[in-house]
Design a protein around this motif. Structure first.
Motif, PDB file in Angstrom:
ATOM      1  N   VAL A  35       1.455   4.651   1.851  1.00 31.92           N
ATOM      2  CA  VAL A  35       1.086   5.171   3.180  1.00 31.92           C
ATOM      3  C   VAL A  35       1.665   6.561   3.363  1.00 31.92           C
ATOM      4  CG1 VAL A  35       1.030   2.856   4.156  1.00 31.92           C
ATOM      5  CG2 VAL A  35       3.146   4.188   4.266  1.00 31.92           C
ATOM      6  N   ASP A  36       1.097   7.287   4.318  1.00 30.40           N
ATOM      7  CA  ASP A  36       1.590   8.649   4.527  1.00 30.40           C
ATOM      8  C   ASP A  36       2.018   8.902   5.978  1.00 30.40           C
ATOM      9  OD1 ASP A  36      -0.824   8.603   5.674  1.00 30.40           O
ATOM     10  OD2 ASP A  36      -1.732  10.164   4.416  1.00 30.40           O
ATOM     11  N   SER A  37       2.292   7.798   6.691  1.00 30.53           N
ATOM     12  CA  SER A  37       2.840   7.990   8.043  1.00 30.53           C
ATOM     13  C   SER A  37       3.647   6.768   8.436  1.00 30.53           C
ATOM     14  CB  SER A  37       1.689   8.169   9.052  1.00 30.53           C
ATOM     15  OG  SER A  37       1.106   6.907   9.329  1.00 30.53           O
TER      16      SER A  37
ATOM     17  N   TYR B  59      10.811   4.849   6.773  1.00 24.93           N
ATOM     18  CA  TYR B  59       9.823   5.796   6.252  1.00 24.93           C
ATOM     19  C   TYR B  59      10.361   7.218   6.360  1.00 24.93           C
ATOM     20  CZ  TYR B  59       5.591   8.505   5.612  1.00 24.93           C
ATOM     21  OH  TYR B  59       4.689   9.412   5.142  1.00 24.93           O
TER      22      TYR B  59
ATOM     23  N   GLU C 149       0.847  -1.179   0.000  1.00 26.22           N
ATOM     24  CA  GLU C 149       0.000   0.000   0.000  1.00 26.22           C
ATOM     25  C   GLU C 149       0.890   1.238   0.000  1.00 26.22           C
ATOM     26  OE1 GLU C 149      -3.464   1.165   3.008  1.00 26.22           O
ATOM     27  OE2 GLU C 149      -3.722  -0.839   2.113  1.00 26.22           O
TER      28      GLU C 149
ATOM     29  N   VAL D 282       3.591   5.236  11.189  1.00 27.70           N
ATOM     30  CA  VAL D 282       2.729   4.305  11.920  1.00 27.70           C
ATOM     31  C   VAL D 282       2.003   3.382  10.943  1.00 27.70           C
ATOM     32  CG1 VAL D 282       0.731   4.131  13.434  1.00 27.70           C
ATOM     33  CG2 VAL D 282       2.441   5.944  13.797  1.00 27.70           C
ATOM     34  N   ARG D 283       1.427   4.036   9.924  1.00 29.02           N
ATOM     35  CA  ARG D 283       0.685   3.266   8.926  1.00 29.02           C
ATOM     36  C   ARG D 283       1.646   2.324   8.180  1.00 29.02           C
ATOM     37  NH1 ARG D 283      -3.375   0.524   7.913  1.00 29.02           N
ATOM     38  NH2 ARG D 283      -4.102   0.506   5.750  1.00 29.02           N
ATOM     39  N   ALA D 284       2.848   2.813   7.950  1.00 28.67           N
ATOM     40  CA  ALA D 284       3.845   1.979   7.271  1.00 28.67           C
ATOM     41  C   ALA D 284       4.099   0.714   8.079  1.00 28.67           C
ATOM     42  CB  ALA D 284       5.150   2.759   7.086  1.00 28.67           C
ATOM     43  N   ARG D 285       4.228   0.895   9.396  1.00 28.78           N
ATOM     44  CA  ARG D 285       4.490  -0.256  10.254  1.00 28.78           C
ATOM     45  C   ARG D 285       3.308  -1.223  10.237  1.00 28.78           C
ATOM     46  NH1 ARG D 285       7.183   2.075  15.202  1.00 28.78           N
ATOM     47  NH2 ARG D 285       5.050   2.712  15.639  1.00 28.78           N
ATOM     48  N   GLU D 286       2.099  -0.688  10.251  1.00 25.25           N
ATOM     49  CA  GLU D 286       0.889  -1.534  10.216  1.00 25.25           C
ATOM     50  C   GLU D 286       0.861  -2.393   8.946  1.00 25.25           C
ATOM     51  OE1 GLU D 286      -1.928   1.701  12.513  1.00 25.25           O
ATOM     52  OE2 GLU D 286      -2.562   0.966  10.535  1.00 25.25           O
ATOM     53  N   ILE D 287       1.122  -1.729   7.811  1.00 20.72           N
ATOM     54  CA  ILE D 287       1.086  -2.462   6.534  1.00 20.72           C
ATOM     55  C   ILE D 287       2.165  -3.537   6.517  1.00 20.72           C
ATOM     56  CG2 ILE D 287       1.445  -2.253   4.025  1.00 20.72           C
ATOM     57  CD1 ILE D 287      -1.226  -1.116   5.013  1.00 20.72           C
TER      58      ILE D 287
END
Lengths: 709, 709
Positions: free
Chosen positions: A502-504, A550, A500, A506-511
């Motif tokens: 991502v723009d943060s 990131y 995906e 945190v979101r990068a880690r989730e993905i």
């Protein structure tokens, strides 16, 4: 279509602009018609009562003509055509020039001419045409110097001069035609219409063409394909080189499609391509007269060892093979031939052979089931009379289903038998290679006829989602989309690695957490083209490092280009490049043929070795499969050098899905999936992964598509 | 040589075996000589007082002949030849067949014939020859049906039938010859002798040949190269395909060299290769008569747009270019041509052009310094008379240094002007492509003439050490050597990674200690071919692990094949493959041409893409360099895709050193350096490293070389 019957077989032909002035085109056309035409010729000219002793009418409305040949000056052509329409003449041949070939104003006049044709439903040939001919009725509605001889070839040409030259040659060589049309600027009727008509014409054995461009590529492919199943089509397509295309463009105003597209399209259409006048007529001659060979195996019967070797070389060059005789054949030859003869292929009946020995050998090899075609090859000797040999070949031909070509190597003594053989449809040349080439043309056409055309590949796709992905192009200045458009591929079922944008952190880690193993992370920005060069790509990032990476990528992008639009960072599953083979699947839109698909192996294979293959989309499954098989580097997909073979079905399917995508969306101007990683067969897992994509979209076309829906 | 002067220009020719029997070869030869020969014809036959009203002598010793043509039966040929020798006749043409072409006994007879020729110093043509001709004296010493017309082509053919066929055609097409020789089995005189002789013959403008094989490859290359500097040589070499080579072999007994070798050798020799009779005579015709173009830029002048496009395509196909005119030229054309004419190349003088306009345009473009050659291309129109156009072209040709070709596209109306033009040496065809091709032949010959041949590369080498390395082959059953022969390369200055073959773990450790960084270790055994497959190769071994790895490798080899001869373990410096490009340099020995060098990029490029190039060794520096430049993958050596370019000089030098090695040692049958790692320029360090080698050595040849020293 069928409506061209009247064009080529009218009862009454009017010449609009007929004149008694000896140097005028209107005189030449009238005179040519009066000379040979079985029907009525009606000169139309308000200034004369008669032209060439034939009563002249004032207007086309008085002519009751089926065909009007228009030769009036450019300034009044449009009026003349309108009058034809009003008078109910449905077939118009416009010889007058000065239209699209002369520049901007001409292009406009030509458009008005096409509009008129449309309004009145006219079958319009030209403008800027030499005219048309049809030999059954003797109709010569051209201003050329000679009428055609009757025959089974129907001939279209985008060059009038080419028609004149060919007829001059053909008449002296006994080559005859059914219909001839000089296409001119093709404002209305084009090559597709004539291919369509002649395909249904029982008197046309072979369609031949000289083309500099094809108007509607897709329609041509489909029509030609259907026609070629029964009627061979052979064409010279000139403007093959870039200099040639430019010359064609300056001479006819034809917009040049790429040679790659023409090459692919003519092949897909089943058109046999010739590169010279000799090739064109060699091919047409044998296709019009000889049976098709069952196999590619050729038998050579000769009285001359050296020329026999040349012919054998030519067999290999032409992609044919030398027939292996059964032992029955070699035994029979051994029994009937003298010592010193070679009873294996190429059969050498040796220098003291007479015609009977030649004939015996020929009949023997033709009775061998392994033999698909035969070449008779004779050098002059004291014991061979070429006239008698020609007659013997004619006799043998009558009793066989296999095609035969002859090479009589000599000068004047070959003239008569050559003419006799060629009249009977048996190719006869000096050069052994040329005889073999003509047999190869038969094999080529047999393969075309045997083709089974499948429907274009079609899959369940999410077209709306794809459209949605494309509309993001409205936010781009350069009409280009990159990895942020992976959605588009996904919507069409093209497998992409999990991931995906991502723009943060945190979101990068989730993905990343949701993806097995390490990930690849890439900066996503339409303004940064060479991401690797600025360290904008991180490979093999472990989950723990994802957030830091990131930040690092974003910082690099900012430092590199502070004003760059950064859409985020792509976090993507790592595809194992070691097990896979990088390929490229691409498309660019050709002006004539529309979406042209390209396939090749990634990196050096496409960029350095230019090892690529092309097809006009949409493609069928066999066409897509052929693409994966015909590149030179194909062995690498099949597992060369001890590697596992990749799952070719997955690659073929990806080509098919891309074909559907670019066919569905004419707004996609260019698209490259690079790399598409082809992987070994993985039960349940991915077998091909589109790792990156770049495309150019035309927003206007996209919007107009939207409004069409 | 010069000694063939008497063969082709004798005062007296004897026919040994002359006979009045009408169907006999001895009758045909005598009759042909009597018909046209300026000198004396002396029939030799003890059974007759006269043959064809010409006094007959009993034996060749009574003939005082310069040339003896031998047509007696096979059983007495050798006696007849011996009698010629004894009688002091130095030139003998043996027409009688039944020698090498008929099998083992024939081969022996042919050897005795060659021995006799050697003993008496005979210039012997044949056996199995059609005979020879020379037009200045009208000598037709063949049994063929026709004498040749006089001209500037000298023609040799390995096929008698080909001579007959060509003469039949040539006589009807006004093509003339200086000398003609049917080579037959080439027991003594072969193609090299005739190339040598005709190269010094002022009356021979072009040498043409039909060859199925070349006897002494190296000698041919050197002789042809020297000859081609002044006299063009054009040849058909048949048996190009494997089927063709087999056919040639069964027909003449010629041992087939590989097509790759012929291709390389004929190119190195400066021979222009033709693949058909048309190509042969198209090339010979223009080479014999037209000046060579200064540049590759061609101007086209036509009255027909379509054919102009075909010609433009042909320019690109032929590797020529379309001339760009100076503004002076386009201005001049604009001033002299009507509206609608195209004043850029291809120049379109348009359909209503007369001969004057054609001529004006032609003269204008020929005065442009950018134009190297011109094609005049005309379709039939009402305003062009082809005869007049032909005359105009002839006039213009007289005033220019540039070559001109003509295409007159039509039938009978082209016959006369075509003949006239061709007689004057101006090619004239229907097909635009054929006209352009003939101009391309001139450019090809210009390039051959401009070549500067350098001496073969030569280096200071340690020949004795190399011989020593080769002798280890005596310990091998299969005549193969592998990595244990790296010494051989070292002796010839080919850089190899540091290393040694050791037979103990202790020695392995010592060697590794002397090498910077990790090492590569390989089992060395002539019995184990695929070392990697059995784990017989260890890469990146640290010094501490060297001893253990030694034991491990030996164990693996023992387990895999207990009876294998193990020569030890190679401990080798690691070459950084990431920075380098793997290449392959190889050699195999061709039966005709000797050592044939091969170069290509390693792995897939050679194995899958077949991207290779060949030269016959020894090679000069420019030849070796060309090999590195002409493979398709060459950009990878020059640093494609962002890599550093490799040091090409080092690769070129390696090719040169290998060339010297395989030339010095005919015992080396095959040799591959695979990989030769080409590295980026390293000051002082290695720039190319031969990592592995395999070769096959013929021990007998090696021993005989030893005894020669």
């Amino acid at each position: 279509m069928g409506t061209l019957t009247e064009l080529f077989d009218p009862d009454r032909v009017a010449v609009v602009g007929a004149t008694p002035r000896g140097d005028a085109v209107g005189h030449a056309v009238t005179s040519n018609l009066l000379a040979d035409f079985d029907g009525d010729t009606i000169p139309v000219n308000p200034n004369y009562d008669a032209v060439l002793d034939t009563p002249c009418v004032d207007g086309i409305d008085e002519a009751a003509a089926d065909v009007a040949v228009v030769v009036v000056p450019p300034s009044i052509v449009l009026d003349a055509i309108e009058e034809c329409g009003v008078a109910g003449v449905r077939n118009v041949v416009v010889i007058t020039a000065g239209f699209g070939e002369t520049g901007e104003d001409g292009v406009k006049r030509e458009q008005r001419l096409a509009d008129l044709a449309d309004e009145y439903g006219l079958n319009l040939v030209g403008p800027n045409s030499l005219g048309i001919m049809s030999t059954p009725s003797g109709m010569n509605a051209t201003f050329g110097p000679e009428n055609a001889l009757p025959g089974g070839l129907s001939f279209m040409s985008q060059s009038g001069a080419f028609v004149t030259a060919v007829l001059d040659w053909a008449n002296d060589n006994g080559v005859g035609f059914k219909d001839v049309v000089s296409l001119g600027n093709k404002a209305v009727l084009d090559e597709t219409d004539f291919v369509d008509y002649w395909g249904d014409d029982a008197d046309t054995d072979v369609i031949i063409g000289y083309l500099e461009g094809i108007e509607d590529g897709r329609e041509f492919i489909e029509t030609a394909r259907e026609t070629a199943a029964d009627t061979p089509i052979v064409a010279v397509k000139s403007g093959r080189t870039s200099a040639g295309a430019q010359a064609a463009s300056s001479h006819t105003g034809t917009l040049a499609g790429s040679e790659k597209a023409y090459e692919a399209a003519l092949d897909q259409a089943g058109v046999i391509r010739a590169e010279s006048v000799d090739e064109l007529f060699d091919a047409a001659g044998i296709l019009g007269s000889q049976p098709l060979p069952d196999t590619d195996a050729v038998a050579i019967v000769t009285n001359a060892g050296g020329p026999g070797v040349m012919a054998t070389d030519a067999v290999g060059d032409a992609g044919l093979e030398l027939a292996s005789f059964t032992s029955g054949t070699t035994d029979a030859l051994r029994a009937s031939m003298p010592d010193g003869a070679n009873v294996h292929n190429p059969v050498d009946v040796i220098g003291d052979a007479d015609v009977d020995r030649f004939r015996e050998a020929l009949e023997t090899v033709l009775s061998d089931g392994n033999v698909g075609a035969a070449l008779v090859l004779a050098a002059p000797t004291a014991t061979i009379d070429f006239d008698d040999l020609g007659d013997a070949v004619l006799d043998v031909t009558a009793d066989t289903d296999a095609p035969i070509a002859a090479c009589l190597m000599g000068g004047d003594r070959t003239r008569e038998p050559k003419r006799k053989l060629q009249t009977a449809g048996i190719p006869c040349y000096f050069d052994p290679g040329r005889g073999i080439e003509s047999l190869a043309t038969l094999a080529e056409y047999r393969d075309i006829r045997d083709r089974e055309y499948a429907e274009p590949m079609s899959f369940d796709v999410d077209r709306d989602r794809a459209r949605e992905a494309l509309t993001s192009v409205h936010d781009r200045d350069d009409n280009c989309l990159g990895v942020e458009a992976m959605e588009l591929l996904d919507a069409y079922g093209i497998e992409t690695p999990a991931g995906e944008i991502v723009d943060s952190p945190v979101r990068a880690r989730e993905i990343a957490a949701g993806i097995d193993g390490d990930v690849v992370m890439k900066i996503v920005s339409p303004d940064i083209l060479h991401k690797s060069d600025i360290g904008g790509v991180a490979v093999g990032v472990a989950d723990a490092d994802v957030a830091d990476t990131y930040e690092d990528l974003i910082t690099r992008a900012r430092n590199y280009q502070p004003d760059a639009t950064v859409l985020g960072v792509q976090v993507q599953e790592m595809v194992d490049l070691d097990d896979g083979v990088e390929t490229i699947v691409g498309m660019n839109r050709d002006p004539q043929f529309g979406p042209l698909l390209m396939f090749g192996l990634g990196g050096i294979f496409v960029e350095v070795m230019e090892d690529t293959t092309f097809r006009v989309a949409p493609v069928s499954e066999p066409e897509a499969r052929a693409m994966t098989e015909e590149i030179r580097s194909a062995p690498l997909l099949r597992g060369a050098r001890g590697r596992d073979p990749v799952n070719l079905d997955a690659v073929v399917e990806t080509i098919g899905r891309l074909s559907q995508l670019v066919t569905d969306f004419p707004a996609i101007v260019e698209l490259d999936i690079n790399p598409l990683v082809a992987l070994p067969d993985a039960d349940g897992g991915a077998n091909a992964a589109a790792v990156d994509v770049r495309l150019t979209v035309d927003p206007e076309t996209l919007d107009s598509e939207d409004s069409d829906q």
